[in-house]
Structures are given as C-alpha cells and as structure tokens.
Motif scaffolding. Sequence first.
Motif, PDB file in Angstrom:
ATOM      1  N   TYR A 290       0.835  -1.197   0.000  1.00 50.27           N
ATOM      2  CA  TYR A 290       0.000   0.000   0.000  1.00 50.27           C
ATOM      3  C   TYR A 290       0.873   1.250   0.000  1.00 50.27           C
ATOM      4  N   GLY A 291       0.394   2.274  -0.675  1.00 41.94           N
ATOM      5  CA  GLY A 291       0.969   3.600  -0.555  1.00 41.94           C
ATOM      6  C   GLY A 291       0.066   4.452   0.307  1.00 41.94           C
ATOM      7  N   TYR A 292       0.654   5.433   0.990  1.00 41.26           N
ATOM      8  CA  TYR A 292      -0.167   6.388   1.756  1.00 41.26           C
ATOM      9  C   TYR A 292       0.310   7.795   1.447  1.00 41.26           C
ATOM     10  N   ILE A 293      -0.620   8.617   0.957  1.00 34.50           N
ATOM     11  CA  ILE A 293      -0.328  10.008   0.594  1.00 34.50           C
ATOM     12  C   ILE A 293      -1.149  10.931   1.478  1.00 34.50           C
ATOM     13  N   GLY A 294      -0.450  11.829   2.185  1.00 35.47           N
ATOM     14  CA  GLY A 294      -1.116  12.769   3.088  1.00 35.47           C
ATOM     15  C   GLY A 294      -0.897  12.369   4.527  1.00 35.47           C
TER      16      GLY A 294
ATOM     17  N   VAL B 249      -3.335   2.451  -3.271  1.00 34.39           N
ATOM     18  CA  VAL B 249      -2.946   3.727  -2.687  1.00 34.39           C
ATOM     19  C   VAL B 249      -4.063   4.297  -1.817  1.00 34.39           C
ATOM     20  N   PHE B 250      -3.720   4.610  -0.569  1.00 34.19           N
ATOM     21  CA  PHE B 250      -4.578   5.375   0.326  1.00 34.19           C
ATOM     22  C   PHE B 250      -4.243   6.863   0.179  1.00 34.19           C
ATOM     23  N   THR B 251      -5.238   7.722   0.349  1.00 35.53           N
ATOM     24  CA  THR B 251      -4.997   9.155   0.450  1.00 35.53           C
ATOM     25  C   THR B 251      -5.816   9.743   1.586  1.00 35.53           C
ATOM     26  N   CYS B 252      -5.269  10.801   2.191  1.00 36.80           N
ATOM     27  CA  CYS B 252      -6.003  11.573   3.190  1.00 36.80           C
ATOM     28  C   CYS B 252      -5.618  13.030   2.967  1.00 36.80           C
ATOM     29  N   LEU B 253      -6.500  13.786   2.323  1.00 39.65           N
ATOM     30  CA  LEU B 253      -6.166  15.105   1.795  1.00 39.65           C
ATOM     31  C   LEU B 253      -7.215  16.132   2.216  1.00 39.65           C
TER      32      LEU B 253
ATOM     33  N   VAL C 152       5.242   5.835   1.654  1.00 40.45           N
ATOM     34  CA  VAL C 152       4.545   7.064   2.030  1.00 40.45           C
ATOM     35  C   VAL C 152       5.047   8.254   1.224  1.00 40.45           C
ATOM     36  N   TYR C 153       4.166   9.268   1.169  1.00 42.49           N
ATOM     37  CA  TYR C 153       4.538  10.545   0.537  1.00 42.49           C
ATOM     38  C   TYR C 153       3.735  11.661   1.182  1.00 42.49           C
TER      39      TYR C 153
ATOM     40  N   ALA D 226       9.256   9.947  -3.886  1.00 43.65           N
ATOM     41  CA  ALA D 226       9.508  11.367  -4.128  1.00 43.65           C
ATOM     42  C   ALA D 226       8.307  12.097  -4.709  1.00 43.65           C
ATOM     43  N   SER D 227       7.271  11.369  -5.121  1.00 46.11           N
ATOM     44  CA  SER D 227       6.078  11.989  -5.705  1.00 46.11           C
ATOM     45  C   SER D 227       4.928  10.996  -5.656  1.00 46.11           C
ATOM     46  N   PRO D 228       3.684  11.477  -5.793  1.00 45.74           N
ATOM     47  CA  PRO D 228       2.551  10.548  -5.860  1.00 45.74           C
ATOM     48  C   PRO D 228       2.674   9.566  -7.025  1.00 45.74           C
TER      49      PRO D 228
END
Length: 299
Positions: free
Chosen positions: A3-7, A60-64, A28-29, A48-50
């Motif tokens: 999993y990726g996590y952004i935010g 990918v998870f996001t929390c924005l 993570v990012y 280094a980037s989404p």
Amino acid sequence: MSYGYIGLGNLGGHIAMSLIRAGFDVTVYDLDPALAERHIKAGAKWAASPKELAAQVDHVFTCLPSPTVSEKVLGQILEGLKPGGTWIENSTNGRDEMQRLAGIAEAKGVKVLEAPVTGGVHLAARGEITVLAGGEPALFVQHKAALEAIGNRLFHMGPIGSAAIIKVITNMLAFIHLVADAEALMLAKRGGLDLAQAWAAISASSGTSFVHETEGQLILNGSYDIAFTMDLALKDLGFAMNFGREFGVPLDLASLTNQTFVKGKAAYGGSAQSTQIAKLLEDVLHTDLRAPGFPSRLE
C-alpha cells in the motif's frame, strides 16, 4: 499486498502508522518530507512523488484536505498505478465529488473504495477510529484487513457516495453537539457550578455526547487542540447544507451551527481549532471555561 499512503497530516499520519504497525508493506509521501520521518523509522519506504509512489505499490490510500487536492493527487496517482489497483480515499469529500473522481479512476482501470473515518485524531492514533466505506462489496472484502488495521469499527454503507453522505451526517451532528456543549458548560459556569463536577455529571447523564466527553475536555483545558480546523468544519457543514437542499430536508440546527462557525472563522481565522467555537461565548461573556485536571490533547 503493498500500500501507498499520501497525506501524512494530523489524521493521515496516524492511519499510515497503523498500517505499518500491522505489518503491511507501506510506502509514504507528503509535501512535507519531515512528516514521514517517523513512518520511515518504523519501516515504511519513501517516494519522491505521488506518481512514483503509485508505481511502486499495489494500492494507494490518500487523506487530503479538499476535493480539489484529491483530484490533483489522483491525477498523479493514475500516471503510476497499474490497472487493477485500488485508490482508497480516507478524505471527507462530497458525494458528487467522490462519484466524479471514482469515474475518472475507473476509466483508467483503477478501482475505488471511499473510506472516510470518524471519531477523532486520538482514536486514529490508537488504530481505533471508525471507518465508513463505500464501493463494491468485493472491494471492501479485499481490503478489509487493511481497514481493520486502521479502525476497530467498519461499516460498508453501499455504493460509491454512500460513505460520503453518512460521514457528512456524523460531522454535522458533531458540530451541532460542540456548539450545544459550549452553551451547556457556560450555563454551568455562570450558574456557579464547579465545572469539573458539571462535566462529570453531564457525562453520566442522558444529555451526554461523544463530543462532550472528548472535545469538552479540551475546552475546559483551554488548549482547544482537537487537530481539526474551522475551515474543515465549514467545508463539512457546507456539504451537509447542500444535501439538505437536494433531499428536501430542512436543517434548522445545522444552518444555525454553520452560521456560528462562520462567526468563529471571522473571529479566529480558518486555521483555528474547530473547538475554539466555544471561545465565542467566552469572549462575549468575558467568562472562561477553565477547570483543572483536563488534558491539553486527547490520548
């Protein structure tokens, strides 16, 4: 699955840590690399980037902070995520925005599960937040282990957009309760009661609420530090008012609460803590709501 996590802000940072603690392979990012330091120390990888993150993981998870940011980040995710991957959105978006963004992702072969969370940052830190999911039932089952890592109560509400509606409803209630709790505490103070004892009595009564038992403590401490801003409160109340118009439901209390938060933002700024709405009464009446023995942050 990886999993990726952004935010990695107040909420997302805790959710990402829950996934890492549960043993998931996490990358993570965040725009602020410093926010990722604790995740990397705990075993996460950094991208280094989404786009780079999405190319390295299965889902990918996001929390924005807003639908606008979600759409921008989603565009970058879709440049890297393989078809068959899933975008799992922990942010609070409106139903229409969520359905539109899901359409964009699905056109690229990416599945979508909306999974906004509720209960407060302190519960997210413990991996005990409530998860409200919307999307295909099979997709919910596929990612259930990850969702159980971030929350101890999961509710699959229906198709995409369903979770957005119930999340807005829960937040609307929380803000109404917050304004009501400030008024109740002020009545107790001006009535000459010991505020700590009054808080305890309300907590043991039919008039209690989750907001009173949690955010009420931060009001009495004077920190107001709930890690949720006036701007975010107004965003969610705006979604609620839109649903009221669409569904033909008069939202008298929500409308009054929305106006109270407009006043709160005017007085203290959009980045002020939402719990500072109680300070409007304190300032007008020149009466503070302090009491000893209450925490500055919820644990």
